[in-house]
Design an enzyme around this catalytic site. Structure first.
Site, PDB file in Angstrom:
ATOM      1  N   HIS A   1      42.923 -85.792  -7.978  1.00 44.05           N
ATOM      2  CA  HIS A   1      43.458 -86.320  -9.383  1.00 44.05           C
ATOM      3  C   HIS A   1      44.433 -87.473  -8.625  1.00 44.05           C
ATOM      4  CE1 HIS A   1      43.918 -81.847 -10.394  1.00 44.05           C
ATOM      5  NE2 HIS A   1      43.632 -82.117 -10.614  1.00 44.05           N
TER       6      HIS A   1
ATOM      7  N   LYS B   1      51.677 -91.663  -4.593  1.00 37.79           N
ATOM      8  CA  LYS B   1      53.098 -90.299  -4.108  1.00 37.79           C
ATOM      9  C   LYS B   1      53.063 -89.912  -3.232  1.00 37.79           C
ATOM     10  CE  LYS B   1      49.172 -88.454  -7.906  1.00 37.79           C
ATOM     11  NZ  LYS B   1      47.545 -86.760  -8.276  1.00 37.79           N
TER      12      LYS B   1
ATOM     13  N   TYR C   1      55.473 -82.987  -5.113  1.00 39.00           N
ATOM     14  CA  TYR C   1      55.104 -84.147  -5.306  1.00 39.00           C
ATOM     15  C   TYR C   1      56.196 -85.198  -6.274  1.00 39.00           C
ATOM     16  CZ  TYR C   1      50.463 -81.978  -6.752  1.00 39.00           C
ATOM     17  OH  TYR C   1      49.157 -80.981  -6.119  1.00 39.00           O
TER      18      TYR C   1
ATOM     19  N   ASP D   1      38.766 -79.033 -13.703  1.00 37.88           N
ATOM     20  CA  ASP D   1      38.503 -79.798 -11.937  1.00 37.88           C
ATOM     21  C   ASP D   1      36.674 -79.708 -11.770  1.00 37.88           C
ATOM     22  OD1 ASP D   1      41.401 -80.634 -11.702  1.00 37.88           O
ATOM     23  OD2 ASP D   1      41.494 -79.535 -10.067  1.00 37.88           O
TER      24      ASP D   1
END
Length: 193
Positions: A62, A72, A132, A169
């Site tokens: 991602h 991130k 995250y 995904d």
């Protein structure tokens, strides 16, 4: 803490200095001043997300379109993960290359993922939890999803059984398809020093 640049430009592995005593352990998980000094990038947290996964769960790859972009700072806070970053920045000298790290709650290691670099992981333990800390809030419609089983990427997930993977995904485009569709950022637009 030790902050070392990985093989993908702008991507860093952060290893905290742990201070153990009879009660347990203390460490600083993130220091924005130390990260800025090491990377040359200002990282201002705007949102914190958690994901909890069972063993053999595969999440990613991602990223977020630029703009808005999203850096991130990822940490495994429970269990263990095989963490993978993939350079999705067109024109980067390491475009399409990846780096694998093991993140676990015991070590407290984290990975800083700059804008334009994709991220994914395989849960190595049941009830694995990843945190995250991200530089932008979620903006619907800006997500970039790349199939983590893209044969051209050939990522070393090393899962002993078929991974548990979301439909989103599993049906995400390959890197080549994402390039053709114009989904990926240019290296000169991504948030690297």
């Amino acid at each position: 803490m030790r902050i070392e640049e990985l093989s993908l430009p702008g991507t860093y592995l952060i290893t905290p200095d742990r201070i153990p005593d009879a009660r347990g352990t203390f460490y600083e998980a993130m220091r924005s001043d130390a990260l800025e000094e090491a990377t040359g990038v200002v990282f201002r947290p705007r949102q914190i997300n958690y994901s909890v996964s069972r063993r053999h769960t595969l999440r990613g790859i991602h990223s977020v379109r630029i703009p808005p972009g999203q850096a991130k700072y990822v940490t495994c806070v429970r269990g263990a993960l095989r963490d993978v970053v993939v350079d999705l920045r067109i024109g980067s000298p390491t475009f399409g290359m990846h780096r694998v790290n093991t993140l676990d709650a015991e070590s407290g290691r984290s990975v800083y993922v700059p804008e334009g670099v994709g991220h994914g992981f395989l849960a190595l333990t049941d009830d694995a939890c990843i945190c995250y800390v991200v530089s932008t809030t979620h903006v619907p419609g800006t997500q970039i999803d790349i199939n983590p089983l893209d044969p051209e990427l050939d990522l070393p997930w090393d899962c002993p059984q078929p991974p548990l993977i979301s439909h989103k995904d599993a049906t995400a485009p390959t890197v080549a398809e994402a390039v053709r569709a114009g989904l990926l950022p240019r290296f000169d637009k991504a948030g690297t020093p």
